[in-house]
Design a protein around this motif. Sequence first.
Motif, PDB file in Angstrom:
ATOM      1  N   GLN A 129      67.638  97.725  64.976  1.00  0.00           N
ATOM      2  CA  GLN A 129      67.709  98.282  63.550  1.00  0.00           C
ATOM      3  C   GLN A 129      66.552  99.373  63.265  1.00  0.00           C
ATOM      4  OE1 GLN A 129      65.839  95.392  60.522  1.00  0.00           O
ATOM      5  NE2 GLN A 129      66.220  93.976  62.455  1.00  0.00           N
ATOM      6  N   LYS A 130      66.841 100.182  62.271  1.00  0.00           N
ATOM      7  CA  LYS A 130      66.135 101.480  61.906  1.00  0.00           C
ATOM      8  C   LYS A 130      65.012 100.830  60.853  1.00  0.00           C
ATOM      9  CE  LYS A 130      68.718 104.593  63.535  1.00  0.00           C
ATOM     10  NZ  LYS A 130      68.452 105.283  64.637  1.00  0.00           N
ATOM     11  N   GLY A 181      48.064  97.933  66.428  1.00  0.00           N
ATOM     12  CA  GLY A 181      49.044  97.493  65.712  1.00  0.00           C
ATOM     13  C   GLY A 181      49.492  98.281  64.753  1.00  0.00           C
ATOM     14  N   ALA A 182      50.471  97.916  64.002  1.00  0.00           N
ATOM     15  CA  ALA A 182      51.088  98.844  62.764  1.00  0.00           C
ATOM     16  C   ALA A 182      51.743  97.965  61.623  1.00  0.00           C
ATOM     17  CB  ALA A 182      52.297  99.563  63.555  1.00  0.00           C
ATOM     18  N   ARG A 183      52.233  98.533  60.784  1.00  0.00           N
ATOM     19  CA  ARG A 183      52.938  98.135  59.554  1.00  0.00           C
ATOM     20  C   ARG A 183      54.254  98.725  59.444  1.00  0.00           C
ATOM     21  NH1 ARG A 183      51.010  98.150  53.419  1.00  0.00           N
ATOM     22  NH2 ARG A 183      49.902  99.861  54.283  1.00  0.00           N
ATOM     23  N   LEU A 184      55.225  97.912  59.367  1.00  0.00           N
ATOM     24  CA  LEU A 184      56.756  98.603  59.478  1.00  0.00           C
ATOM     25  C   LEU A 184      57.274  98.093  58.200  1.00  0.00           C
ATOM     26  CD1 LEU A 184      57.710  97.464  62.896  1.00  0.00           C
ATOM     27  CD2 LEU A 184      56.986  99.675  62.101  1.00  0.00           C
ATOM     28  N   GLU A 185      58.156  99.016  57.629  1.00  0.00           N
ATOM     29  CA  GLU A 185      59.139  98.681  56.525  1.00  0.00           C
ATOM     30  C   GLU A 185      60.634  98.739  56.896  1.00  0.00           C
ATOM     31  OE1 GLU A 185      59.014 101.799  53.143  1.00  0.00           O
ATOM     32  OE2 GLU A 185      57.803 100.083  52.228  1.00  0.00           O
ATOM     33  N   CYS A 186      61.136  97.932  56.057  1.00  0.00           N
ATOM     34  CA  CYS A 186      62.724  98.058  56.440  1.00  0.00           C
ATOM     35  C   CYS A 186      63.117  97.230  57.751  1.00  0.00           C
ATOM     36  CB  CYS A 186      63.441  99.247  56.310  1.00  0.00           C
ATOM     37  SG  CYS A 186      63.131 100.241  55.055  1.00  0.00           S
ATOM     38  N   VAL A 187      62.331  96.114  57.902  1.00  0.00           N
ATOM     39  CA  VAL A 187      62.626  95.131  58.977  1.00  0.00           C
ATOM     40  C   VAL A 187      62.985  93.956  58.564  1.00  0.00           C
ATOM     41  CG1 VAL A 187      61.697  94.013  61.160  1.00  0.00           C
ATOM     42  CG2 VAL A 187      60.925  96.120  60.490  1.00  0.00           C
ATOM     43  N   GLU A 188      64.316  93.512  58.867  1.00  0.00           N
ATOM     44  CA  GLU A 188      65.040  92.362  58.364  1.00  0.00           C
ATOM     45  C   GLU A 188      65.169  91.415  59.164  1.00  0.00           C
ATOM     46  OE1 GLU A 188      65.760  92.341  54.978  1.00  0.00           O
ATOM     47  OE2 GLU A 188      65.073  94.512  54.858  1.00  0.00           O
ATOM     48  N   THR A 195      63.219 103.075  65.840  1.00  0.00           N
ATOM     49  CA  THR A 195      64.148 102.009  66.025  1.00  0.00           C
ATOM     50  C   THR A 195      63.463 100.840  66.332  1.00  0.00           C
ATOM     51  OG1 THR A 195      65.961 103.634  66.279  1.00  0.00           O
ATOM     52  CG2 THR A 195      66.244 101.526  66.943  1.00  0.00           C
ATOM     53  N   VAL A 196      63.710  99.545  65.935  1.00  0.00           N
ATOM     54  CA  VAL A 196      63.304  98.677  66.732  1.00  0.00           C
ATOM     55  C   VAL A 196      64.459  97.596  67.303  1.00  0.00           C
ATOM     56  CG1 VAL A 196      61.069  98.704  65.318  1.00  0.00           C
ATOM     57  CG2 VAL A 196      62.977  97.318  64.340  1.00  0.00           C
ATOM     58  N   THR A 197      63.796  96.795  68.318  1.00  0.00           N
ATOM     59  CA  THR A 197      64.669  95.882  68.931  1.00  0.00           C
ATOM     60  C   THR A 197      64.248  94.450  68.321  1.00  0.00           C
ATOM     61  OG1 THR A 197      65.435  97.240  70.459  1.00  0.00           O
ATOM     62  CG2 THR A 197      65.948  94.965  70.834  1.00  0.00           C
TER      63      THR A 197
END
Length: 109
Positions: free
Chosen positions: A25-26, A36-43, A17-19
């Motif tokens: 959002q998930k 760092g990182a790479r995330l998917e599904c962040v809108e 989960t991210v704020t």
Amino acid sequence: MNQQFRRHRYPTAFPLTVTTPMGRQKAMLIDVNQGGARLECVENVMRGDRLTLHVLNEQVPATIRWVAAHRVGVAFLMPARPVLVDLLRQGIRATVAGRYNSAALREMR
């Protein structure tokens, strides 16, 4: 010649989960290292926004460095602990249920 290279990112598939400035959002962690990182599904985020990753009872603050479609690259504000990175790069297998799954074990002869 003074060149800086990004540290190797370890591929993974870790749901979290991210704020963001728009709320919680998930998301799916795609790759990670201490920086760092790479995330998917962040809108609904933009480059420069701050967000917080909620991972295994820890909160990891980060800044968005780039956005492409539904993927984002983030830089952690403080380097992630090596133990946390190791758990994240193991993906789902790092969860308690995955620890007791013997499907990936092979008999040694």
